[in-house]
Design an enzyme around this catalytic site. Structure first.
Site, PDB file in Angstrom:
ATOM      1  N   GLU A  75       0.814  -1.210   0.000  1.00 52.11           N
ATOM      2  CA  GLU A  75       0.000   0.000   0.000  1.00 52.11           C
ATOM      3  C   GLU A  75       0.852   1.266   0.000  1.00 52.11           C
ATOM      4  O   GLU A  75       0.407   2.326   0.439  1.00 52.11           O
ATOM      5  CB  GLU A  75      -0.962  -0.014   1.186  1.00 52.11           C
ATOM      6  CG  GLU A  75      -1.900  -1.214   1.153  1.00 52.11           C
ATOM      7  CD  GLU A  75      -3.330  -0.881   1.509  1.00 52.11           C
ATOM      8  OE1 GLU A  75      -3.670   0.301   1.643  1.00 52.11           O
ATOM      9  OE2 GLU A  75      -4.121  -1.828   1.645  1.00 52.11           O
ATOM     10  N   HIS A 110      -5.148   2.082   0.156  1.00 46.92           N
ATOM     11  CA  HIS A 110      -4.403   2.879  -0.820  1.00 46.92           C
ATOM     12  C   HIS A 110      -4.286   2.087  -2.111  1.00 46.92           C
ATOM     13  O   HIS A 110      -3.745   0.985  -2.123  1.00 46.92           O
ATOM     14  CB  HIS A 110      -3.010   3.220  -0.283  1.00 46.92           C
ATOM     15  CG  HIS A 110      -3.043   3.965   1.016  1.00 46.92           C
ATOM     16  ND1 HIS A 110      -3.340   3.343   2.211  1.00 46.92           N
ATOM     17  CD2 HIS A 110      -2.834   5.267   1.309  1.00 46.92           C
ATOM     18  CE1 HIS A 110      -3.314   4.244   3.186  1.00 46.92           C
ATOM     19  NE2 HIS A 110      -3.008   5.415   2.653  1.00 46.92           N
ATOM     20  N   LYS A 125     -10.441   5.956   5.613  1.00 50.27           N
ATOM     21  CA  LYS A 125      -9.549   6.683   4.713  1.00 50.27           C
ATOM     22  C   LYS A 125      -9.306   5.884   3.437  1.00 50.27           C
ATOM     23  O   LYS A 125      -9.034   4.680   3.498  1.00 50.27           O
ATOM     24  CB  LYS A 125      -8.205   6.952   5.391  1.00 50.27           C
ATOM     25  CG  LYS A 125      -7.151   7.592   4.468  1.00 50.27           C
ATOM     26  CD  LYS A 125      -5.767   7.578   5.093  1.00 50.27           C
ATOM     27  CE  LYS A 125      -4.719   8.083   4.104  1.00 50.27           C
ATOM     28  NZ  LYS A 125      -3.341   7.904   4.597  1.00 50.27           N
TER      29      LYS A 125
END
Length: 252
Positions: free
Chosen positions: A86, A143, A170
């Protein structure tokens, strides 16, 4: 939408808060960066522990966390070990990753920890439970450095993070076109309406810079700035970022 309070800041209201990452390899360089950031207009600091050369040496991580707490005073501290998959600089298997994050929670020096969604629901749930029992907030993150998923998939991931107990879901994506940035911003707007928790979103690289600036409009509660070496593509300097956020805020 709930507001998340961490020491002297509230995430989810007003101007998006600014987090500055520390990306340095030695204890001395880490503390030097923290001392410098303390003089800037940051709201909180992220220690990217995957950069630390002694992170797997017993006791060294806790020593740095204690030093950072002393340097930063009342400034909130986020602990992150970012895996290579990530965007991190060091690999760790699931067990080692979980143990590092658990030790950060138990240290008592971190106000927030980052738990990667794709490390698995069992590990994430365990970390969330431990953190919340010790009054530590949790960012559950994902991510994607290859692409921008479809809007429904972005919302599905953010919703999954909230369901696992994230205080702050997130997601960061890589845009391949301006349309991808619009996809990210649209999903952020939907998440603000549908989720209970404040979200953190960004499109990386130069194409995605607008997403780091426009959180108050579209619904991202936190943005990341550099005070030296950037920890992800597209981060801009903290002074320029603060000025832009305040300019946009005055216009609303």
């Amino acid at each position: 939408m709930n507001t998340v309070h961490i020491r002297n800041i509230a995430l989810g209201e007003g101007i998006p808060k600014i987090c500055v990452p520390i990306v340095a390899r030695s204890r001395e360089a880490i503390l030097e960066e923290a001392t410098r950031i303390r003089t800037l207009c940051a709201d909180l600091v992220e220690w990217r522990a995957d950069w630390f050369e002694d992170v797997f040496t017993p006791g060294k991580m806790e020593e740095v966390l204690a030093d950072l707490r002393n340097v930063l005073g009342d400034m909130p501290l986020l602990f992150t070990f970012r895996t290579r998959a990530e965007g991190g600089v060091r690999e760790a298997d699931t067990a080692a990753y979980g143990q590092l994050t658990e030790r950060a929670v138990r240290s008592g020096f971190a106000d927030l920890v980052d738990a990667e969604l794709f490390s698995g629901p069992a590990l994430v749930s365990s970390l969330v439970g431990l953190a919340h029992a010790r009054n530590v907030k949790v960012i559950i993150s994902n991510h994607d450095f290859k692409k921008t998923p479809e809007p429904d998939e972005l919302l599905r991931r953010l919703s999954a993070m909230e369901a696992l107990g994230a205080d702050l879901p997130k997601i960061a994506v890589m845009p391949r076109s301006p349309e991808d940035v619009l996809t990210l911003l649209s999903a952020t707007c939907r998440a603000r309406r549908l989720l209970s928790q404040p979200v953190i979103t960004m499109a990386m690289a130069g194409t995605g810079v607008v997403s780091r600036l426009s959180g108050e409009i579209f619904g991202s509660a936190l943005t990341f700035a550099s005070a030296g070496q950037a920890s992800a593509p597209g981060q801009i300097g903290i002074t320029e970022l603060r000025q832009t956020l305040e300019l946009l805020h005055r216009s609303l």
